[in-house]
Motif scaffolding. Structure first.
Motif, mmCIF file in Angstrom:
data_model
loop_
_atom_site.group_PDB
_atom_site.id
_atom_site.type_symbol
_atom_site.label_atom_id
_atom_site.label_comp_id
_atom_site.label_asym_id
_atom_site.label_seq_id
_atom_site.Cartn_x
_atom_site.Cartn_y
_atom_site.Cartn_z
ATOM 1 N N ALA A 183 0.808 -1.214 0.000
ATOM 2 C CA ALA A 183 0.000 0.000 0.000
ATOM 3 C C ALA A 183 0.847 1.272 0.000
ATOM 4 O O ALA A 183 0.401 2.325 -0.444
ATOM 5 C CB ALA A 183 -0.934 0.014 1.217
ATOM 6 N N THR A 184 2.061 1.177 0.510
ATOM 7 C CA THR A 184 2.891 2.374 0.669
ATOM 8 C C THR A 184 3.989 2.383 -0.383
ATOM 9 O O THR A 184 4.675 1.377 -0.603
ATOM 10 C CB THR A 184 3.516 2.426 2.070
ATOM 11 O OG1 THR A 184 2.495 2.196 3.044
ATOM 12 C CG2 THR A 184 4.138 3.793 2.340
ATOM 13 N N LEU A 185 4.141 3.514 -1.043
ATOM 14 C CA LEU A 185 5.141 3.664 -2.103
ATOM 15 C C LEU A 185 5.949 4.925 -1.836
ATOM 16 O O LEU A 185 5.391 5.957 -1.421
ATOM 17 C CB LEU A 185 4.458 3.743 -3.470
ATOM 18 C CG LEU A 185 5.357 3.790 -4.709
ATOM 19 C CD1 LEU A 185 4.703 3.047 -5.874
ATOM 20 C CD2 LEU A 185 5.735 5.191 -5.098
ATOM 21 N N GLN A 241 5.982 10.239 -0.338
ATOM 22 C CA GLN A 241 5.456 8.970 0.160
ATOM 23 C C GLN A 241 3.967 8.915 -0.111
ATOM 24 O O GLN A 241 3.238 9.868 0.186
ATOM 25 C CB GLN A 241 5.721 8.817 1.654
ATOM 26 C CG GLN A 241 5.135 7.554 2.273
ATOM 27 C CD GLN A 241 5.396 7.439 3.751
ATOM 28 O OE1 GLN A 241 6.283 8.105 4.293
ATOM 29 N NE2 GLN A 241 4.622 6.607 4.434
ATOM 30 N N PHE A 242 3.503 7.797 -0.687
ATOM 31 C CA PHE A 242 2.085 7.570 -0.934
ATOM 32 C C PHE A 242 1.563 6.471 -0.014
ATOM 33 O O PHE A 242 2.244 5.479 0.239
ATOM 34 C CB PHE A 242 1.855 7.086 -2.380
ATOM 35 C CG PHE A 242 2.064 8.114 -3.439
ATOM 36 C CD1 PHE A 242 3.313 8.265 -4.043
ATOM 37 C CD2 PHE A 242 1.019 8.927 -3.855
ATOM 38 C CE1 PHE A 242 3.505 9.202 -5.031
ATOM 39 C CE2 PHE A 242 1.206 9.871 -4.862
ATOM 40 C CZ PHE A 242 2.456 10.001 -5.449
ATOM 41 N N GLN A 243 0.344 6.655 0.446
ATOM 42 C CA GLN A 243 -0.412 5.587 1.069
ATOM 43 C C GLN A 243 -1.596 5.357 0.149
ATOM 44 O O GLN A 243 -2.472 6.213 0.024
ATOM 45 C CB GLN A 243 -0.882 5.983 2.475
ATOM 46 C CG GLN A 243 -1.636 4.888 3.200
ATOM 47 C CD GLN A 243 -0.785 3.685 3.522
ATOM 48 O OE1 GLN A 243 0.418 3.768 3.723
ATOM 49 N NE2 GLN A 243 -1.422 2.523 3.580
ATOM 50 N N GLY A 279 -3.479 3.839 -7.096
ATOM 51 C CA GLY A 279 -2.925 3.240 -5.900
ATOM 52 C C GLY A 279 -2.038 2.046 -6.156
ATOM 53 O O GLY A 279 -1.762 1.272 -5.237
ATOM 54 N N VAL A 280 -1.565 1.914 -7.413
ATOM 55 C CA VAL A 280 -0.669 0.790 -7.720
ATOM 56 C C VAL A 280 0.661 1.364 -8.187
ATOM 57 O O VAL A 280 1.506 1.708 -7.370
ATOM 58 C CB VAL A 280 -1.291 -0.156 -8.772
ATOM 59 C CG1 VAL A 280 -0.356 -1.327 -9.055
ATOM 60 C CG2 VAL A 280 -2.639 -0.662 -8.280
ATOM 61 N N ASP A 281 0.838 1.515 -9.532
ATOM 62 C CA ASP A 281 2.098 2.047 -10.025
ATOM 63 C C ASP A 281 2.119 3.570 -9.903
ATOM 64 O O ASP A 281 1.097 4.223 -9.662
ATOM 65 C CB ASP A 281 2.366 1.595 -11.453
ATOM 66 C CG ASP A 281 1.269 2.000 -12.408
ATOM 67 O OD1 ASP A 281 1.530 2.082 -13.618
ATOM 68 O OD2 ASP A 281 0.128 2.246 -11.934
ATOM 69 N N SER A 282 3.307 4.117 -10.079
ATOM 70 C CA SER A 282 3.497 5.544 -9.833
ATOM 71 C C SER A 282 4.440 6.140 -10.865
ATOM 72 O O SER A 282 5.301 5.441 -11.421
ATOM 73 C CB SER A 282 4.068 5.753 -8.429
ATOM 74 O OG SER A 282 4.373 7.115 -8.180
ATOM 75 N N THR A 283 4.262 7.439 -11.102
ATOM 76 C CA THR A 283 5.129 8.185 -12.009
ATOM 77 C C THR A 283 5.669 9.412 -11.300
ATOM 78 O O THR A 283 4.917 10.114 -10.607
ATOM 79 C CB THR A 283 4.361 8.626 -13.267
ATOM 80 O OG1 THR A 283 3.838 7.471 -13.921
ATOM 81 C CG2 THR A 283 5.291 9.358 -14.225
ATOM 82 N N LEU A 284 6.954 9.646 -11.454
ATOM 83 C CA LEU A 284 7.605 10.858 -10.952
ATOM 84 C C LEU A 284 8.062 11.663 -12.159
ATOM 85 O O LEU A 284 8.707 11.124 -13.065
ATOM 86 C CB LEU A 284 8.811 10.495 -10.083
ATOM 87 C CG LEU A 284 9.633 11.655 -9.514
ATOM 88 C CD1 LEU A 284 8.836 12.419 -8.460
ATOM 89 C CD2 LEU A 284 10.946 11.155 -8.913
ATOM 90 N N ALA A 338 10.626 2.651 -3.701
ATOM 91 C CA ALA A 338 10.520 1.572 -2.725
ATOM 92 C C ALA A 338 9.059 1.363 -2.386
ATOM 93 O O ALA A 338 8.228 2.265 -2.575
ATOM 94 C CB ALA A 338 11.315 1.910 -1.458
ATOM 95 N N SER A 339 8.737 0.187 -1.885
ATOM 96 C CA SER A 339 7.366 -0.067 -1.441
ATOM 97 C C SER A 339 7.381 -0.890 -0.168
ATOM 98 O O SER A 339 8.369 -1.554 0.163
ATOM 99 C CB SER A 339 6.555 -0.780 -2.530
ATOM 100 O OG SER A 339 6.978 -2.129 -2.709
ATOM 101 N N SER A 340 6.274 -0.811 0.565
ATOM 102 C CA SER A 340 6.128 -1.579 1.797
ATOM 103 C C SER A 340 4.656 -1.848 2.033
ATOM 104 O O SER A 340 3.786 -1.204 1.444
ATOM 105 C CB SER A 340 6.738 -0.830 2.982
ATOM 106 O OG SER A 340 5.998 0.334 3.278
ATOM 107 N N GLN A 341 4.391 -2.786 2.940
ATOM 108 C CA GLN A 341 3.000 -3.106 3.249
ATOM 109 C C GLN A 341 2.322 -1.951 3.971
ATOM 110 O O GLN A 341 1.107 -1.810 3.908
ATOM 111 C CB GLN A 341 2.945 -4.375 4.105
ATOM 112 C CG GLN A 341 3.341 -5.639 3.370
ATOM 113 C CD GLN A 341 3.291 -6.846 4.289
ATOM 114 O OE1 GLN A 341 4.136 -6.993 5.158
ATOM 115 N NE2 GLN A 341 2.303 -7.695 4.092
#
Lengths: 113, 113
Positions: free
Chosen positions: B30-32, B48-50, B72-77, B93-96
């Motif tokens: 969930a966290t990116l 940081q995204f939740q 809420g899945v992939d991300s673009t910067l 990076a990602s985490s639960q």
């Protein structure tokens, strides 16, 4: 304020010798501590972590670290290094107060034959 | 073993151009996080995204940087316009969740000429 200081920017060592990479931290709240390794042009891989409990933490690739609250240190050790251990090593802390990983500047470990 | 994917791995762009990086986290995380790592330094959190929401973008230079994680899945910067000082490694990076172990991707090395 929170901070991580890695006391050596570079550590040269001969193969099969022991090594210690030093890390000191500053925080007004309790912390979790981590060591990451980064090989050239790659991301970071977790070596080990201290969350609570035993102050001696064992990680992958034969590395271990000891949490010392009184000295606010979390030094990384390996009794016998290999050429393949040549990489950049980062110490990091996480605290609930800031909810983010704070990294040190890194220590470049160079293992020579 | 599930991994964080990033593309491209390397990007060379001229200053004042626009550039974008993509990150696909480990499924179910969930966290990116997006980090910037300047040569010789440790990674620094940019955003940081939740799920799809930004929870920390305090270090993101908002005049030129933007980040999104629409589903809420992939991300673009994105960086527009790029400046010489933006040359760095950009790590995803990602985490639960916020208090869980972060897993890093291989990074995108950006060179601005």
């Amino acid at each position: 304020a929170q901070s991580v200081t890695q006391l050596d920017s570079q550590v040269p060592v001969f193969e099969e010798a022991p090594v210690e990479l030093r890390c000191n931290y500053s925080s007004s709240v309790s912390v979790y501590l981590f060591w990451y390794v980064q090989y050239p042009n790659q991301g970071l891989q977790l070596l080990l972590k201290y969350l609570s409990g035993s102050t001696l933490v064992k990680g992958i690739n034969g590395f271990e670290a000891e949490f010392n609250k009184s000295q606010t240190s979390f030094h990384l050790r390996k009794p016998s290094v290999h050429i393949s251990d040549t990489a950049e090593y980062f110490c990091a802390l996480f605290s609930g107060g800031y909810n983010k990983l704070i990294f040190g500047a890194g220590t470049r470990l160079a293992v020579h034959p | 073993e599930a991994e964080v994917a990033q593309s491209p791995r390397y990007k060379i762009t001229e200053k004042s151009q626009a550039v974008a990086f993509w990150c696909d986290p480990i499924s179910g995380h969930a966290t990116l996080y997006w980090y910037r790592q300047i040569l010789g330094q440790g990674p620094e959190l940019l955003v940081q995204f939740q799920d799809e929401s930004v929870v920390d973008d305090s270090q993101l230079p908002k005049d030129r940087f933007s980040a999104e994680r629409l589903k809420g899945v992939d991300s673009t910067l994105k960086i527009q316009p790029a400046e010489l000082g933006d040359s760095a490694m950009y790590l995803c990076a990602s985490s639960q969740g916020t208090f869980y172990e972060q897993y890093f991707g291989p990074g995108t090395r950006l060179t601005v000429t």
